[in-house]
Design a protein around this motif. Sequence first.
Motif, mmCIF file in Angstrom:
data_model
loop_
_atom_site.group_PDB
_atom_site.id
_atom_site.type_symbol
_atom_site.label_atom_id
_atom_site.label_comp_id
_atom_site.label_asym_id
_atom_site.label_seq_id
_atom_site.Cartn_x
_atom_site.Cartn_y
_atom_site.Cartn_z
ATOM 1 N N LEU A 227 0.925 -1.480 0.346
ATOM 2 C CA LEU A 227 0.007 0.444 -0.392
ATOM 3 C C LEU A 227 0.735 0.829 -0.335
ATOM 4 O O LEU A 227 0.307 2.650 -1.146
ATOM 5 C CB LEU A 227 -0.951 0.215 0.809
ATOM 6 C CG LEU A 227 -1.639 1.198 1.264
ATOM 7 C CD1 LEU A 227 -2.663 1.410 0.250
ATOM 8 C CD2 LEU A 227 -2.254 1.536 2.608
ATOM 9 N N TRP A 228 1.850 1.445 0.751
ATOM 10 C CA TRP A 228 2.747 2.360 0.926
ATOM 11 C C TRP A 228 3.871 2.555 0.188
ATOM 12 O O TRP A 228 4.485 3.740 0.187
ATOM 13 C CB TRP A 228 3.200 2.482 2.783
ATOM 14 C CG TRP A 228 2.048 2.892 3.595
ATOM 15 C CD1 TRP A 228 1.951 1.980 5.213
ATOM 16 C CD2 TRP A 228 0.906 3.688 4.014
ATOM 17 N NE1 TRP A 228 0.743 2.563 5.124
ATOM 18 C CE2 TRP A 228 -0.129 3.223 4.621
ATOM 19 C CE3 TRP A 228 0.302 4.463 2.548
ATOM 20 C CZ2 TRP A 228 -0.525 3.865 4.705
ATOM 21 C CZ3 TRP A 228 -0.638 5.664 2.486
ATOM 22 C CH2 TRP A 228 -1.424 4.789 4.024
ATOM 23 N N ASP A 230 6.792 1.018 1.025
ATOM 24 C CA ASP A 230 8.024 1.476 1.859
ATOM 25 C C ASP A 230 9.691 0.836 0.991
ATOM 26 O O ASP A 230 10.605 1.275 1.397
ATOM 27 C CB ASP A 230 7.394 0.923 3.064
ATOM 28 C CG ASP A 230 6.463 1.970 4.084
ATOM 29 O OD1 ASP A 230 5.888 2.134 3.082
ATOM 30 O OD2 ASP A 230 5.302 1.201 4.924
ATOM 31 N N GLY A 233 11.204 3.088 -1.153
ATOM 32 C CA GLY A 233 11.093 3.801 -0.451
ATOM 33 C C GLY A 233 13.172 4.317 0.286
ATOM 34 O O GLY A 233 13.265 5.778 1.444
ATOM 35 N N ARG A 242 9.545 5.526 -7.020
ATOM 36 C CA ARG A 242 8.467 4.683 -6.269
ATOM 37 C C ARG A 242 7.426 6.138 -6.708
ATOM 38 O O ARG A 242 5.886 5.250 -6.693
ATOM 39 C CB ARG A 242 8.596 5.578 -4.762
ATOM 40 C CG ARG A 242 7.868 5.109 -3.634
ATOM 41 C CD ARG A 242 8.010 5.677 -2.197
ATOM 42 N NE ARG A 242 7.135 5.460 -1.137
ATOM 43 C CZ ARG A 242 7.744 5.515 0.030
ATOM 44 N NH1 ARG A 242 8.251 6.973 0.006
ATOM 45 N NH2 ARG A 242 6.397 5.177 0.417
ATOM 46 N N THR A 243 7.999 6.906 -7.147
ATOM 47 C CA THR A 243 6.095 8.004 -7.442
ATOM 48 C C THR A 243 6.385 7.580 -8.854
ATOM 49 O O THR A 243 4.650 6.856 -8.823
ATOM 50 C CB THR A 243 7.579 9.283 -7.202
ATOM 51 O OG1 THR A 243 8.062 9.499 -6.933
ATOM 52 C CG2 THR A 243 5.752 10.167 -7.759
ATOM 53 N N LEU A 246 4.157 4.149 -7.955
ATOM 54 C CA LEU A 246 2.830 4.586 -7.272
ATOM 55 C C LEU A 246 1.875 5.328 -8.132
ATOM 56 O O LEU A 246 0.476 5.361 -8.644
ATOM 57 C CB LEU A 246 2.963 5.774 -6.645
ATOM 58 C CG LEU A 246 3.405 5.253 -5.014
ATOM 59 C CD1 LEU A 246 3.236 6.075 -4.689
ATOM 60 C CD2 LEU A 246 2.496 4.322 -4.141
ATOM 61 N N TYR A 250 -2.170 3.174 -8.861
ATOM 62 C CA TYR A 250 -3.530 3.876 -7.927
ATOM 63 C C TYR A 250 -4.024 4.042 -9.980
ATOM 64 O O TYR A 250 -4.811 4.278 -9.316
ATOM 65 C CB TYR A 250 -2.992 5.082 -7.535
ATOM 66 C CG TYR A 250 -2.505 3.698 -5.805
ATOM 67 C CD1 TYR A 250 -2.464 3.043 -5.016
ATOM 68 C CD2 TYR A 250 -1.195 3.713 -5.681
ATOM 69 C CE1 TYR A 250 -3.105 2.895 -4.228
ATOM 70 C CE2 TYR A 250 -1.158 3.383 -3.859
ATOM 71 C CZ TYR A 250 -1.943 3.306 -3.914
ATOM 72 O OH TYR A 250 -1.451 2.589 -2.411
#
Lengths: 393, 118
Positions: A227-228, A230, A233, A242-243, A246, A250
């Motif tokens: 979800l995060w 991590d 990160g 990561r960006t 994501l 999403y």
Amino acid sequence: MGASEPSAEATRNRERIAPDRALLDRVLASGGEDLRKCMQCATCSAVCELADGRQPSPRKEMLWAQWGLSNRLMADPDLWLCHQCNDCTSRCPRGARPGDVMAALRRECVIHYATPRAFGRWANRPASLVWMALVAALLMATGAGLWQAFGLAAAELSHTGQRIVFPFWIRLPHGLLSAGFALLLVFDVTVLARGARRFWRILNAAGHKPPTPQPVPSLRAAFRRILWHDDFGRCTQTHARRTHHLLVIYGMLALWLTSLWSVTARWNPLLDGLVYPLGFWNPWKLMANLAGIAVTVGIALMLAERWKRPETAGATTYSDVALLGSILSIALTGFATELLHFLRMEPLRYAGYFVHLVAVVVLLWMLPYSKLAHIVYRTLALIYAERTGRGRQ
Amino acid sequence: MNRHRGMIVAALAFMAMPMLYAVLTFAARPVSEQPWLEPPLANTTCVLPRERMRYDHMRYLKSLRDQVMREGRREQVTGEHAQGIGSCKGCHAHRELFCDRCHERSSVRLDCFGCHAY
């Protein structure tokens, strides 16, 4: 006394080395060209932020790959805990590019657990994409022709009779698309579930049993990690990954929700008025447009990163291009169809829609055989890692 | 790291909004006084004016039944009306989209169609 019997401990640890030359050749041929430069200095394992302290990677995977130890590699959760930050690749004193080797090994792992395996191997050849697109187009045209021949294509009345659901294209009606995509999803779930079951069994057979299996907390922890994002990160070389990831996942999730919602048009009591086409300011349309932009931007940034900085983004092989390209083509043909649809451009909008649907069929068809299968294998590896405490040292 | 989490939460909240919108508009939608009826297929007027048909269709059907079955007179039930109640089908093709809609809304139980095919 004859030769002394080996102790039970020694027997348990004894292993017949069965090198898989074909695996080595495939890794060397695509993605892992620099594998043989590895001299086992273990700088990669030392700099990896994601590796476990007791079973560090990717040094051991480099050795297993050089030796062609496919049994060990295919039972290795660390292959999937790697997010290809390429911290290892950029620090490697020999330029052996461990990050790229890991990526090539993940591709081989997907093919290894695919059903049927030969099709997985075939689907990862560049020429196969053309054949898959042709077959998808042919199947859809045949299905639509049959639908038409049996007189099933017409404006449909919803079950409540409150509204008329117009098929977007009278030749590609919703009934046919719903049935076709439902079959495709059943196929995906079946193939992926088979691969997942085998992978999970082999993971558990190869590794140490967790002292106290806690299925629910480990599932929850793995879900939170996904979800995060991590793990992304913790990369030091490439924060932007990561960006980008994501944006794409999403965006895809929102588009998936929108598709599911549209599929229910015929019987959904929450839907009111004329269903198709949705107005530009309809919340679903608004969300899907933004999600489409997010996916397009995310993929474009990934491609740009690969283009501009191959030393940190990793070597680009066919399996990378196939996934990024097919998602990008879905997003772009989707936007093209929407634009042509708002402009009421006949019959170009239907042609655009057809191409869009072919791209979606190809993506869903190659899902269990492509890089996209990481949604299953990586998830399993994360759950396994949480269950066994891997990566917490 | 927190910047990413905030954006993810915002994205997920944004994804819930269309569904929320659908539920809210569904809840706020007034129940219409008159049910939706399938429009007549043929572009002709009915055998009686609309208001008469709306309130007196059963009496009208009964009077036709009395004329034909008890008095043997078929002057009103000839030509395109020779099929009796079946002739209605020429315009109102689906019983469930026409007859049943008002009857269900006003809780009038029909026992016509247990015997008479429509």
